[in-house]
Design an enzyme around this catalytic site. Structure first.
Site, PDB file in Angstrom:
ATOM      1  N   LYS A  52       0.839  -1.206   0.000  1.00  0.00           N
ATOM      2  CA  LYS A  52       0.000   0.000   0.000  1.00  0.00           C
ATOM      3  C   LYS A  52       0.874   1.257   0.000  1.00  0.00           C
ATOM      4  O   LYS A  52       0.612   2.215  -0.726  1.00  0.00           O
ATOM      5  CB  LYS A  52      -0.951  -0.018   1.211  1.00  0.00           C
ATOM      6  CG  LYS A  52      -2.056  -1.068   1.053  1.00  0.00           C
ATOM      7  CD  LYS A  52      -2.876  -1.303   2.311  1.00  0.00           C
ATOM      8  CE  LYS A  52      -3.837  -2.469   2.071  1.00  0.00           C
ATOM      9  NZ  LYS A  52      -4.681  -2.795   3.225  1.00  0.00           N
ATOM     10  N   GLN A  96      -4.736  -1.572   9.286  1.00  0.00           N
ATOM     11  CA  GLN A  96      -4.660  -2.903   8.683  1.00  0.00           C
ATOM     12  C   GLN A  96      -5.311  -3.924   9.620  1.00  0.00           C
ATOM     13  O   GLN A  96      -5.004  -3.986  10.808  1.00  0.00           O
ATOM     14  CB  GLN A  96      -3.191  -3.265   8.402  1.00  0.00           C
ATOM     15  CG  GLN A  96      -2.999  -4.560   7.635  1.00  0.00           C
ATOM     16  CD  GLN A  96      -3.587  -4.535   6.227  1.00  0.00           C
ATOM     17  OE1 GLN A  96      -3.648  -3.490   5.584  1.00  0.00           O
ATOM     18  NE2 GLN A  96      -4.038  -5.680   5.739  1.00  0.00           N
ATOM     19  N   ASP A 119     -10.997   2.729   3.393  1.00  0.00           N
ATOM     20  CA  ASP A 119     -11.279   1.287   3.287  1.00  0.00           C
ATOM     21  C   ASP A 119     -12.770   1.030   3.044  1.00  0.00           C
ATOM     22  O   ASP A 119     -13.151  -0.072   2.641  1.00  0.00           O
ATOM     23  CB  ASP A 119     -10.884   0.576   4.599  1.00  0.00           C
ATOM     24  CG  ASP A 119      -9.555  -0.149   4.510  1.00  0.00           C
ATOM     25  OD1 ASP A 119      -9.215  -0.621   3.406  1.00  0.00           O
ATOM     26  OD2 ASP A 119      -8.870  -0.259   5.538  1.00  0.00           O
TER      27      ASP A 119
HETATM   28  N1  GUN Z   1      -7.179  -6.945   5.878  1.00  0.00           N
HETATM   29  C1  GUN Z   1      -7.533  -7.711   4.821  1.00  0.00           C
HETATM   30  N2  GUN Z   1      -8.032  -6.948   3.834  1.00  0.00           N
HETATM   31  C2  GUN Z   1      -7.984  -5.666   4.272  1.00  0.00           C
HETATM   32  C3  GUN Z   1      -8.341  -4.417   3.689  1.00  0.00           C
HETATM   33  O1  GUN Z   1      -8.843  -4.322   2.572  1.00  0.00           O
HETATM   34  N3  GUN Z   1      -8.121  -3.326   4.469  1.00  0.00           N
HETATM   35  C4  GUN Z   1      -7.605  -3.403   5.719  1.00  0.00           C
HETATM   36  N4  GUN Z   1      -7.457  -2.276   6.412  1.00  0.00           N
HETATM   37  N5  GUN Z   1      -7.255  -4.549   6.282  1.00  0.00           N
HETATM   38  C5  GUN Z   1      -7.449  -5.675   5.561  1.00  0.00           C
END
Ligand code: GUN
Length: 284
Positions: A52, A96, A119
């Site tokens: 990311k 996350q 998100d």
């Molecule tokens: N954990 C698994 N997929 C995601 C996601 O799309 N965003 C976040 N913040 N955590 C995750």
């Protein structure tokens, strides 16, 4: 032989479009950062977080990294989120998931200001999506819509069967497919006659989290198959929820693992960040 839906290529295309938009926004004086918070040192999460941050660097937006220890308290985490909520330079906040067990994930999701919820997990974002109002869309399902559209797969009027009902993929996927005028069936571990239902799908989306679950018996000839799963096999190779070798000869189009849905999630996160920096009301 199925057409391969190339998520790597399509996500690159989107990131290149976003890079140009970021340059144009900078010329208008519009900038901002994505704050990325990781609690603990889960190796898989560390890989996602790094990807990311790399994507931010690629499209030209600032990323702020918060790597917190495993024993960080919920109060400390909520305090950091509140500080970032108040920071005018921060246009997106991402925690996350999963967070360690002693932290209430829902409390964390609710703490993020909806206008920084890149998100798309906040109840306000989910509610807005459900009734077709502006808000951030969750990245994996919106990435799948982009994969289908940019591969020329028609959605309107098609029967879409989704295996899995998670808050992150299955449920929002159903809402977004409905918004594209598909006829939608959500299936799960208690569904009766799952094979027959899946076999009636024009578009089959596997998001159940079980390696190689979807075999040829689940797939109608000519169906479009989207694989959201990612697992590491004993031989260290990656595979999805779909048994690619069995299903590919039947399908008209299929996503590979890796290189299908995965890269799209990050591209759509970047899309959400750019919408936030631009100050777009309509963030779809
Ligand atoms: N954990 C698994 N997929 C995601 C996601 O799309 N965003 C976040 N913040 N955590 C995750």
């Amino acid at each position: 032989m199925a057409k391969l839906i190339d998520g790597k290529r399509i996500s690159q295309e989107i990131k290149d479009e976003l890079k140009e938009q970021v340059t144009a926004l900078k010329e208008q004086g519009k900038t901002g950062a994505l704050a990325v918070i990781q609690v603990g040192h889960d190796p898989a999460s560390s890989v996602y977080v790094r990807n990311k941050k790399n994507a931010c660097a690629y499209i030209g937006i600032e990323s702020l990294s918060y790597e917190l220890e495993e024993d960080t308290t919920q109060q400390e985490l909520l305090h950091l989120i509140e500080k970032l909520n108040q920071d005018g330079n921060v246009k997106g906040i991402l925690v996350q998931l999963p967070v360690p067990e002693h932290i209430d994930e829902n409390a964390v999701i609710r703490a993020i200001r909806p206008d920084k919820d890149v998100d798309g997990f906040h109840p306000q974002s989910v509610g807005a999506m459900a009734i077709g109002q502006p808000g951030f869309l969750p990245c994996t399902p919106s990435g799948i819509i982009q994969l289908l559209k940019r591969s020329g797969v028609g959605i309107e009027g098609k029967h879409c069967v989704i295996i899995g009902r998670s808050n992150i993929v299955g449920k929002p996927m159903a809402l977004l497919m409905l918004r594209e005028n598909a006829t939608v069936t959500i299936t799960h571990s208690k569904t009766q006659d799952l094979k027959a239902l899946c076999k009636s799908a024009d578009i089959l989306i596997a998001a159940l989290g079980k390696p190689l679950f979807v075999t040829a018996e689940y797939v109608k000839e000519g169906a479009v198959v989207i694989d959201v799963g990612i697992h590491r096999k004993e031989d260290n190779k990656l595979c999805g929820d779909v048994d690619f070798a069995q299903v590919e000869p039947l399908a008209s189009a299929i996503t590979p693992v890796p290189g299908g849905v995965g890269p799209m999630t990050i591209a759509m996160l970047m899309q959400n960040c750019v919408h936030s920096i631009a100050g777009n009301e309509e963030r779809v």
